[in-house]
Design a protein around this motif. Structure first.
Motif, PDB file in Angstrom:
ATOM      1  N   LEU A  23     -15.196  39.092 -26.049  1.00 18.77           N
ATOM      2  CA  LEU A  23     -14.822  37.689 -26.251  1.00 18.77           C
ATOM      3  C   LEU A  23     -13.991  37.161 -25.080  1.00 18.77           C
ATOM      4  O   LEU A  23     -14.173  36.021 -24.644  1.00 18.77           O
ATOM      5  N   ILE A  24     -13.088  37.984 -24.566  1.00 20.24           N
ATOM      6  CA  ILE A  24     -12.264  37.560 -23.428  1.00 20.24           C
ATOM      7  C   ILE A  24     -13.136  37.359 -22.189  1.00 20.24           C
ATOM      8  O   ILE A  24     -12.958  36.389 -21.454  1.00 20.24           O
ATOM      9  N   PHE A  25     -14.126  38.234 -21.997  1.00 17.85           N
ATOM     10  CA  PHE A  25     -15.020  38.047 -20.857  1.00 17.85           C
ATOM     11  C   PHE A  25     -15.868  36.788 -21.017  1.00 17.85           C
ATOM     12  O   PHE A  25     -16.141  36.106 -20.029  1.00 17.85           O
ATOM     13  N   LYS A  26     -16.255  36.455 -22.251  1.00 14.37           N
ATOM     14  CA  LYS A  26     -16.994  35.206 -22.483  1.00 14.37           C
ATOM     15  C   LYS A  26     -16.100  33.999 -22.223  1.00 14.37           C
ATOM     16  O   LYS A  26     -16.520  33.020 -21.619  1.00 14.37           O
ATOM     17  N   ALA A  27     -14.872  34.071 -22.699  1.00 13.34           N
ATOM     18  CA  ALA A  27     -13.942  32.944 -22.553  1.00 13.34           C
ATOM     19  C   ALA A  27     -13.577  32.699 -21.101  1.00 13.34           C
ATOM     20  O   ALA A  27     -13.302  31.561 -20.717  1.00 13.34           O
ATOM     21  N   THR A  28     -13.579  33.756 -20.297  1.00 13.56           N
ATOM     22  CA  THR A  28     -13.112  33.634 -18.910  1.00 13.56           C
ATOM     23  C   THR A  28     -14.239  33.834 -17.895  1.00 13.56           C
ATOM     24  O   THR A  28     -14.008  34.349 -16.809  1.00 13.56           O
ATOM     25  N   ALA A  29     -15.431  33.395 -18.246  1.00 10.24           N
ATOM     26  CA  ALA A  29     -16.579  33.533 -17.343  1.00 10.24           C
ATOM     27  C   ALA A  29     -16.308  32.793 -16.031  1.00 10.24           C
ATOM     28  O   ALA A  29     -15.639  31.760 -16.016  1.00 10.24           O
ATOM     29  N   ASP A  30     -16.839  33.316 -14.948  1.00 10.87           N
ATOM     30  CA  ASP A  30     -16.626  32.735 -13.625  1.00 10.87           C
ATOM     31  C   ASP A  30     -17.629  31.605 -13.380  1.00 10.87           C
ATOM     32  O   ASP A  30     -18.599  31.757 -12.639  1.00 10.87           O
ATOM     33  N   ASP A  31     -17.400  30.484 -14.046  1.00 11.41           N
ATOM     34  CA  ASP A  31     -18.239  29.300 -13.870  1.00 11.41           C
ATOM     35  C   ASP A  31     -17.382  28.062 -14.119  1.00 11.41           C
ATOM     36  O   ASP A  31     -16.200  28.172 -14.412  1.00 11.41           O
ATOM     37  N   LEU A  60      -5.806  42.651 -21.209  1.00  5.45           N
ATOM     38  CA  LEU A  60      -7.094  42.174 -20.695  1.00  5.45           C
ATOM     39  C   LEU A  60      -6.954  40.802 -20.049  1.00  5.45           C
ATOM     40  O   LEU A  60      -7.505  40.556 -18.971  1.00  5.45           O
ATOM     41  N   LEU A  61      -6.221  39.909 -20.688  1.00  2.00           N
ATOM     42  CA  LEU A  61      -6.021  38.576 -20.118  1.00  2.00           C
ATOM     43  C   LEU A  61      -5.222  38.640 -18.813  1.00  2.00           C
ATOM     44  O   LEU A  61      -5.511  37.912 -17.871  1.00  2.00           O
ATOM     45  N   LYS A  63      -5.280  41.056 -16.657  1.00  2.00           N
ATOM     46  CA  LYS A  63      -6.211  41.495 -15.616  1.00  2.00           C
ATOM     47  C   LYS A  63      -7.100  40.352 -15.157  1.00  2.00           C
ATOM     48  O   LYS A  63      -7.403  40.235 -13.968  1.00  2.00           O
ATOM     49  N   ARG A  64      -7.523  39.495 -16.089  1.00  2.16           N
ATOM     50  CA  ARG A  64      -8.380  38.359 -15.726  1.00  2.16           C
ATOM     51  C   ARG A  64      -7.591  37.337 -14.893  1.00  2.16           C
ATOM     52  O   ARG A  64      -8.128  36.750 -13.964  1.00  2.16           O
ATOM     53  N   ILE A  65      -6.323  37.153 -15.216  1.00  2.00           N
ATOM     54  CA  ILE A  65      -5.491  36.220 -14.446  1.00  2.00           C
ATOM     55  C   ILE A  65      -5.327  36.716 -13.013  1.00  2.00           C
ATOM     56  O   ILE A  65      -5.228  35.919 -12.079  1.00  2.00           O
ATOM     57  N   LYS A  66      -5.338  38.013 -12.806  1.00  2.00           N
ATOM     58  CA  LYS A  66      -5.159  38.588 -11.470  1.00  2.00           C
ATOM     59  C   LYS A  66      -6.430  38.556 -10.616  1.00  2.00           C
ATOM     60  O   LYS A  66      -6.378  38.894  -9.442  1.00  2.00           O
ATOM     61  N   LYS A  67      -7.551  38.147 -11.178  1.00  4.54           N
ATOM     62  CA  LYS A  67      -8.799  38.049 -10.403  1.00  4.54           C
ATOM     63  C   LYS A  67      -8.653  36.984  -9.323  1.00  4.54           C
ATOM     64  O   LYS A  67      -7.797  36.103  -9.405  1.00  4.54           O
ATOM     65  N   THR A  68      -9.510  37.025  -8.316  1.00 10.42           N
ATOM     66  CA  THR A  68      -9.394  36.079  -7.204  1.00 10.42           C
ATOM     67  C   THR A  68      -9.947  34.699  -7.529  1.00 10.42           C
ATOM     68  O   THR A  68      -9.506  33.706  -6.948  1.00 10.42           O
ATOM     69  N   SER A  69     -10.875  34.593  -8.455  1.00  8.16           N
ATOM     70  CA  SER A  69     -11.496  33.309  -8.779  1.00  8.16           C
ATOM     71  C   SER A  69     -10.528  32.388  -9.515  1.00  8.16           C
ATOM     72  O   SER A  69      -9.962  32.752 -10.550  1.00  8.16           O
ATOM     73  N   ALA A  70     -10.359  31.175  -8.998  1.00 10.68           N
ATOM     74  CA  ALA A  70      -9.489  30.192  -9.665  1.00 10.68           C
ATOM     75  C   ALA A  70     -10.051  29.800 -11.020  1.00 10.68           C
ATOM     76  O   ALA A  70      -9.288  29.494 -11.939  1.00 10.68           O
ATOM     77  N   ASP A  71     -11.377  29.819 -11.190  1.00 12.53           N
ATOM     78  CA  ASP A  71     -11.976  29.486 -12.491  1.00 12.53           C
ATOM     79  C   ASP A  71     -11.631  30.526 -13.542  1.00 12.53           C
ATOM     80  O   ASP A  71     -11.300  30.190 -14.684  1.00 12.53           O
ATOM     81  N   LYS A  75      -9.217  29.777 -16.835  1.00 14.10           N
ATOM     82  CA  LYS A  75      -9.702  30.016 -18.197  1.00 14.10           C
ATOM     83  C   LYS A  75      -8.856  31.061 -18.921  1.00 14.10           C
ATOM     84  O   LYS A  75      -8.594  30.936 -20.123  1.00 14.10           O
ATOM     85  N   ALA A  76      -8.426  32.087 -18.204  1.00 17.23           N
ATOM     86  CA  ALA A  76      -7.569  33.102 -18.824  1.00 17.23           C
ATOM     87  C   ALA A  76      -6.227  32.489 -19.223  1.00 17.23           C
ATOM     88  O   ALA A  76      -5.707  32.752 -20.316  1.00 17.23           O
ATOM     89  N   LEU A  77      -5.671  31.648 -18.373  1.00 14.25           N
ATOM     90  CA  LEU A  77      -4.408  30.975 -18.702  1.00 14.25           C
ATOM     91  C   LEU A  77      -4.592  30.013 -19.869  1.00 14.25           C
ATOM     92  O   LEU A  77      -3.734  29.920 -20.748  1.00 14.25           O
TER      93      LEU A  77
END
Length: 164
Positions: A23-31, A60-61, A63-71, A75-77
């Motif tokens: 669900l977190i990966f769906k919520a924070t998709a890179d799009d 998990l969130l 880790k998603r916030i630390k990704k390089t993509s601003a999108d 979404k994680a925030l």
């Protein structure tokens, strides 16, 4: 093993955390699409599974916030804000204890997007500020968790709630 063994409990916990993960990966998709409200509601329900699930979701969130993509960051925030405002209190408490990544992103400076310029980076900064406010907001009503219920008063054998 018996149906309610410790290993059975571990399987249930692993299954619920795998659900939260997907669900977190769906919520924070890179799009550029907005976060799906159904996914957010399902994540909110998962926060009520207990403190262990809240810890897994927080990690998990983070880790998603630390990704390089601003999108992904945005979404994680956004998900942190929603879950802090609508999820179990334990979720918010996890972020209160360890909020460094949120604090860092209030000053986020990433490379400008080719089409959108500085807008995605500004959205990340704004959402990080909202997340900081949401995790420390004491005006929010205490939501019932998996450890209790929302009914007031004492319940149990020999007690009947007063009728008026």
């Amino acid at each position: 093993p018996p149906p309610f063994s410790a290993s059975g409990n571990q399987i249930y916990r692993k299954k619920s955390s795998m659900t939260s993960r997907s669900l977190i990966f769906k919520a924070t998709a890179d799009d550029h699409n907005p976060v799906d409200g159904v996914v957010l509601r399902n994540l909110m329900q998962n926060t009520h599974m207990g403190i262990d699930e809240c810890v897994i979701m927080k990690n998990l969130l983070e880790k998603r916030i630390k990704k390089t993509s601003a999108d992904i960051k945005y979404k994680a925030l956004k998900t942190v804000v929603y879950l802090s405002e609508n999820g179990a209190v334990e979720f918010r408490m996890q972020w209160q204890r360890d909020n460094g990544v949120l604090r860092e992103h209030t000053q986020f400076k990433g490379p400008p997007d080719a089409l959108r310029g500085e807008v995605p980076n500004q959205r990340v900064r704004d959402e990080a500020k909202r997340a900081m406010k949401a995790i420390f907001n004491t005006d929010q009503p205490k939501k019932p968790t998996s450890f209790g219920s929302s009914s007031s008063g004492i319940t149990g054998y020999g007690y009947a709630p007063p009728t008026s």
